[in-house]
Design an enzyme around this catalytic site. Sequence first.
Site, PDB file in Angstrom:
ATOM      1  N   ARG A   6       0.849  -1.188   0.000  1.00  0.00           N
ATOM      2  CA  ARG A   6       0.000   0.000   0.000  1.00  0.00           C
ATOM      3  C   ARG A   6       0.881   1.233   0.000  1.00  0.00           C
ATOM      4  O   ARG A   6       1.913   1.262   0.676  1.00  0.00           O
ATOM      5  CB  ARG A   6      -0.888   0.053   1.263  1.00  0.00           C
TER       6      ARG A   6
ATOM      7  N   HIS B 123      -0.721   0.149  -9.861  1.00  0.00           N
ATOM      8  CA  HIS B 123      -1.482  -0.697  -8.929  1.00  0.00           C
ATOM      9  C   HIS B 123      -2.049  -1.935  -9.648  1.00  0.00           C
ATOM     10  O   HIS B 123      -3.254  -2.186  -9.662  1.00  0.00           O
ATOM     11  CB  HIS B 123      -2.624   0.111  -8.273  1.00  0.00           C
TER      12      HIS B 123
ATOM     13  N   GLU C 198      -2.871   8.059  -5.549  1.00  0.00           N
ATOM     14  CA  GLU C 198      -2.968   7.354  -6.840  1.00  0.00           C
ATOM     15  C   GLU C 198      -4.009   8.030  -7.722  1.00  0.00           C
ATOM     16  O   GLU C 198      -5.118   8.299  -7.250  1.00  0.00           O
ATOM     17  CB  GLU C 198      -3.342   5.889  -6.584  1.00  0.00           C
TER      18      GLU C 198
HETATM   19  P1  NAD Z   1      -1.852 -10.460   5.485  1.00  0.00           P
HETATM   20  O1  NAD Z   1      -2.738  -9.848   6.518  1.00  0.00           O
HETATM   21  O2  NAD Z   1      -2.011 -11.884   5.121  1.00  0.00           O
HETATM   22  O3  NAD Z   1      -0.310 -10.253   5.921  1.00  0.00           O
HETATM   23  C1  NAD Z   1       0.175  -9.073   6.484  1.00  0.00           C
HETATM   24  C2  NAD Z   1       1.331  -9.453   7.407  1.00  0.00           C
HETATM   25  O4  NAD Z   1       1.936  -8.250   7.875  1.00  0.00           O
HETATM   26  C3  NAD Z   1       0.878 -10.239   8.656  1.00  0.00           C
HETATM   27  O5  NAD Z   1       1.600 -11.454   8.777  1.00  0.00           O
HETATM   28  C4  NAD Z   1       1.188  -9.288   9.810  1.00  0.00           C
HETATM   29  O6  NAD Z   1       1.608  -9.974  10.984  1.00  0.00           O
HETATM   30  C5  NAD Z   1       2.326  -8.468   9.213  1.00  0.00           C
HETATM   31  N1  NAD Z   1       2.546  -7.173   9.882  1.00  0.00           N
HETATM   32  C6  NAD Z   1       1.613  -6.326  10.389  1.00  0.00           C
HETATM   33  N2  NAD Z   1       2.218  -5.239  10.907  1.00  0.00           N
HETATM   34  C7  NAD Z   1       3.552  -5.409  10.715  1.00  0.00           C
HETATM   35  C8  NAD Z   1       4.700  -4.628  11.026  1.00  0.00           C
HETATM   36  N3  NAD Z   1       4.604  -3.448  11.659  1.00  0.00           N
HETATM   37  N4  NAD Z   1       5.914  -5.091  10.653  1.00  0.00           N
HETATM   38  C9  NAD Z   1       6.046  -6.290  10.015  1.00  0.00           C
HETATM   39  N5  NAD Z   1       4.993  -7.096   9.735  1.00  0.00           N
HETATM   40  C10 NAD Z   1       3.764  -6.641  10.058  1.00  0.00           C
HETATM   41  O7  NAD Z   1      -1.987  -9.506   4.210  1.00  0.00           O
HETATM   42  P2  NAD Z   1      -1.729  -9.894   2.681  1.00  0.00           P
HETATM   43  O8  NAD Z   1      -2.969 -10.442   2.089  1.00  0.00           O
HETATM   44  O9  NAD Z   1      -0.458 -10.646   2.589  1.00  0.00           O
HETATM   45  O10 NAD Z   1      -1.536  -8.422   2.051  1.00  0.00           O
HETATM   46  C11 NAD Z   1      -0.327  -7.690   2.263  1.00  0.00           C
HETATM   47  C12 NAD Z   1      -0.433  -6.307   1.637  1.00  0.00           C
HETATM   48  O11 NAD Z   1      -0.665  -6.419   0.228  1.00  0.00           O
HETATM   49  C13 NAD Z   1      -1.567  -5.434   2.186  1.00  0.00           C
HETATM   50  O12 NAD Z   1      -1.079  -4.113   2.357  1.00  0.00           O
HETATM   51  C14 NAD Z   1      -2.570  -5.434   1.057  1.00  0.00           C
HETATM   52  O13 NAD Z   1      -3.355  -4.266   1.081  1.00  0.00           O
HETATM   53  C15 NAD Z   1      -1.634  -5.457  -0.137  1.00  0.00           C
HETATM   54  N6  NAD Z   1      -2.258  -5.840  -1.424  1.00  0.00           N
HETATM   55  C16 NAD Z   1      -1.843  -5.185  -2.551  1.00  0.00           C
HETATM   56  C17 NAD Z   1      -2.416  -5.489  -3.781  1.00  0.00           C
HETATM   57  C18 NAD Z   1      -1.975  -4.782  -5.041  1.00  0.00           C
HETATM   58  O14 NAD Z   1      -2.732  -4.751  -6.005  1.00  0.00           O
HETATM   59  N7  NAD Z   1      -0.775  -4.239  -5.111  1.00  0.00           N
HETATM   60  C19 NAD Z   1      -3.428  -6.466  -3.859  1.00  0.00           C
HETATM   61  C20 NAD Z   1      -3.798  -7.153  -2.692  1.00  0.00           C
HETATM   62  C21 NAD Z   1      -3.197  -6.832  -1.473  1.00  0.00           C
END
Ligand code: NAD
Length: 302
Positions: free
Chosen positions: A229, A276, A258
């Site tokens: 994000r 994105h 964005e």
């Molecule tokens: P998820 O909830 O499965 O994993 C997130 C991880 O981050 C968790 O394991 C959590 O413990 C960890 N975390 C939280 N705070 C933290 C910190 N301060 N330091 C280190 N680790 C920390 O989420 P996900 O499904 O893997 O998604 C991850 C990211 O990808 C999110 O930001 C989501 O919005 C983004 N995303 C982007 C797109 C895109 O199009 N680019 C699409 C889908 C998701």
Amino acid sequence: MKFLISDKIEEKGILKLKEKGQVEVETSLSKEELKNRIPKYDAIIVRSGTTLDEEVLSCADNLKVIGRAGVGVDNIDIDAATKKGIIVINAPEASTISVSEHTLGLLMASARNIPQANSSLKDEKWEKSKFLGEEVYEKTLGVFGLGRIGSEVAKRARKLGMDVLAFDPYISEERANELGIDLSIKEKVIEEADFITTHVPLTEETRHLISSEEFDRMKDDATILNVARGGIVDEEALADAIKEGKIKGAALDVFEEEPPFGSELLEMDEVIVTPHLGASTEEAQVNVAVSIANQVLDALEG
Ligand code: NAD
């Protein structure tokens, strides 16, 4: 059962719902039209285009489920839905593989300067020495956030022969061991990684998780990737770090604003960008539609 689909979703999800009830697809309803129509449905499926605020939900007298085909639920007033006993469901897992693959794509593209070389050759230049790249084999990938996407990225990176160091204070050592990945402290990941990739949610805690202090500690030839994000990486600090030679470059799919038009990062040769696109694959679109349809049906059928 009556379903309203108010934002475009892939046909396979619609067919699932049609097996169980009456489906209406109306993707350009005004707020007033939505308020008038919403009382007759048992479930509504939205993406990010439909706003389900308190005013709209106050009219939703028969609604039992809201399905958000995707991840973020900022367009839905969860408190108002909960007060009316409406369940809100999303499909965060549906794009995991697509986002992971996009991250690996950006990793390889930045290691080998593929976007820059592509533009150069299309400008009829043959700049072989300018685009000397680097191998990712035996390099260290630092992963921030070892959740759904972070773990898939880590698995794929290991298959490329990379060493993976991860920072995630919320997962157990056991889970990391299952993945064959070393959990580490933030400082070690920052200091030892050749490539750093962020896969954490955007929260108050993670806003500017990677900022000037972190860039100061990174290797001079490190590359930072953000496919999570906008706002997790401090963009102003990133531009300064690249200009001052504190890191080599960046690959970004997401931005604090964005589209990021006017951002100095778009002007920098060391930065590669995509609009994105992480979840933009045919497969992710099908997965998200089918997953949300199945979950909505499960919720309605108890
Ligand atoms: P998820 O909830 O499965 O994993 C997130 C991880 O981050 C968790 O394991 C959590 O413990 C960890 N975390 C939280 N705070 C933290 C910190 N301060 N330091 C280190 N680790 C920390 O989420 P996900 O499904 O893997 O998604 C991850 C990211 O990808 C999110 O930001 C989501 O919005 C983004 N995303 C982007 C797109 C895109 O199009 N680019 C699409 C889908 C998701």
